[in-house]
Design an enzyme around this catalytic site. Structure first.
Site, PDB file in Angstrom:
ATOM      1  N   TYR A 155       0.838  -1.206   0.000  1.00  0.00           N
ATOM      2  CA  TYR A 155       0.000   0.000   0.000  1.00  0.00           C
ATOM      3  C   TYR A 155       0.877   1.261   0.000  1.00  0.00           C
ATOM      4  O   TYR A 155       0.630   2.208  -0.756  1.00  0.00           O
ATOM      5  CB  TYR A 155      -0.900  -0.040   1.235  1.00  0.00           C
ATOM      6  CG  TYR A 155      -1.926   1.065   1.327  1.00  0.00           C
ATOM      7  CD1 TYR A 155      -3.049   1.077   0.499  1.00  0.00           C
ATOM      8  CD2 TYR A 155      -1.789   2.084   2.269  1.00  0.00           C
ATOM      9  CE1 TYR A 155      -4.003   2.075   0.610  1.00  0.00           C
ATOM     10  CE2 TYR A 155      -2.736   3.080   2.392  1.00  0.00           C
ATOM     11  CZ  TYR A 155      -3.848   3.080   1.559  1.00  0.00           C
ATOM     12  OH  TYR A 155      -4.791   4.076   1.666  1.00  0.00           O
ATOM     13  N   LYS A 159       1.017   4.226  -2.862  1.00  0.00           N
ATOM     14  CA  LYS A 159       0.678   5.623  -2.573  1.00  0.00           C
ATOM     15  C   LYS A 159       1.894   6.548  -2.740  1.00  0.00           C
ATOM     16  O   LYS A 159       1.754   7.697  -3.170  1.00  0.00           O
ATOM     17  CB  LYS A 159       0.091   5.744  -1.158  1.00  0.00           C
ATOM     18  CG  LYS A 159      -1.223   4.986  -0.973  1.00  0.00           C
ATOM     19  CD  LYS A 159      -2.309   5.461  -1.931  1.00  0.00           C
ATOM     20  CE  LYS A 159      -3.680   4.902  -1.574  1.00  0.00           C
ATOM     21  NZ  LYS A 159      -4.747   5.379  -2.472  1.00  0.00           N
TER      22      LYS A 159
END
Ligand code: NAP
Length: 247
Positions: A155, A159
């Site tokens: 993740y 990002k």
């Protein structure tokens, strides 16, 4: 109204942050196109947007990992609305695990949705955004993409990549008057965080200086600002909205 006459496409608009952004945009007079994994899941958000303004809402069931589906949705939005001024790449997923246990499948699923998905939509939308008199790209990343987080290597990579991607697009499109910015939320109360362990939440709350979790509306109001004329001289920036969590 700050977004009167603007046409916006928002991914991940069936719930959570994406829904709040869609409603806030509609409240400010924008015409909205909504995307999520199935059109059925968007009906409720569409009705909420139409309570704000009476404009037609476009709904697209698609997988942001599919470039052809993203192209088709952008084209259909432009055809239906007569243009596209604002794109919000908000669709995202988590598949948390410690690095040693992180599977190829979970790594790829998160990178493909959160980063590749934003690329698919942005590439398809770049031409109409350049044609707009007030083109705006807003990508929803996360503070995790800046500071990292144990158990979220996939993740965080997606990002962090999205932040770098957005800054590059900002440089490419600035000459055509398009701004491109990132909103990096902290801990926001949505389905994404609802399933977290109570202990994890308790610990997270201790680190939030304003003493509460964020609400989707906290993010939506910032998106309105970046999309509006008030945000016209802001580009290539990362706006952290985390109640002071990473301060
Ligand atoms: P959420 O409630 O879990 O909603 C996720 C949205 O993304 C849903 O609309 C979902 O559609 C859509 N989506 C997921 N995979 C998709 C795909 N492959 N194709 C199309 N749509 C897809 O999440 P949220 O908390 O509102 O998060 C929104 C964004 O903010 C995400 O990018 C997330 O990473 C980011 N963010 C959230 C937090 C937080 O604390 N909540 C913090 C930082 C950043 P369906 O309903 O059809 O599944």
């Amino acid at each position: 109204m700050q977004l009167n006459g603007r046409k916006a496409l928002i991914t991940g608009a069936s719930r959570g942050i994406g829904r709040a952004i869609a409603i806030a945009f509609a409240q400010q007079g924008a015409q909205v196109a909504l995307a999520a994994t199935s059109a059925d899941r968007l009906v409720e958000t569409a009705a909420m947007c139409q309570e704000q303004n009476k404009l037609d809402v476009a709904m697209f069931g698609l997988d942001v990992r599919d470039p052809k589906a993203c192209e088709a949705a952008v084209k259909a939005t432009v055809d239906k609305f007569g243009g596209l001024d604002i794109v919000v790449n908000n669709a995202g997923v988590t598949r948390d695990n410690l690095l040693m246990r992180l599977s190829d499948e979970d790594y790829d699923a998160v990178l493909d949705t959160n980063l590749r998905g934003a690329f698919n939509i942005t590439r398809a939308a770049s031409r109409p955004l350049m044609k707009s008199k007030a083109g705006r790209l807003i990508n929803i990343a996360s503070v995790v993409g800046i500071v990292g987080n144990a158990g979220q290597a996939n993740y965080a990579a997606s990002k962090g990549g999205l932040i770098a991607f957005t800054k590059s697009v900002a440089k490419e499109l600035a000459g055509r008057g398009v701004t491109a910015n990132v909103i990096a939320p902290g801990f926001i109360e949505t389905d994404m965080t609802a399933s977290l362990d109570a202990k994890v939440k308790e610990e997270a709350l201790k680190g939030i200086r304003l003493g509460r979790f964020g609400k989707p509306e906290d993010i939506a109001q910032a998106a309105v600002y970046l999309a509006s004329d008030a945000g016209s001289y802001i580009t290539a920036q990362v706006l952290v909205i985390d109640g002071g969590m990473t301060a």
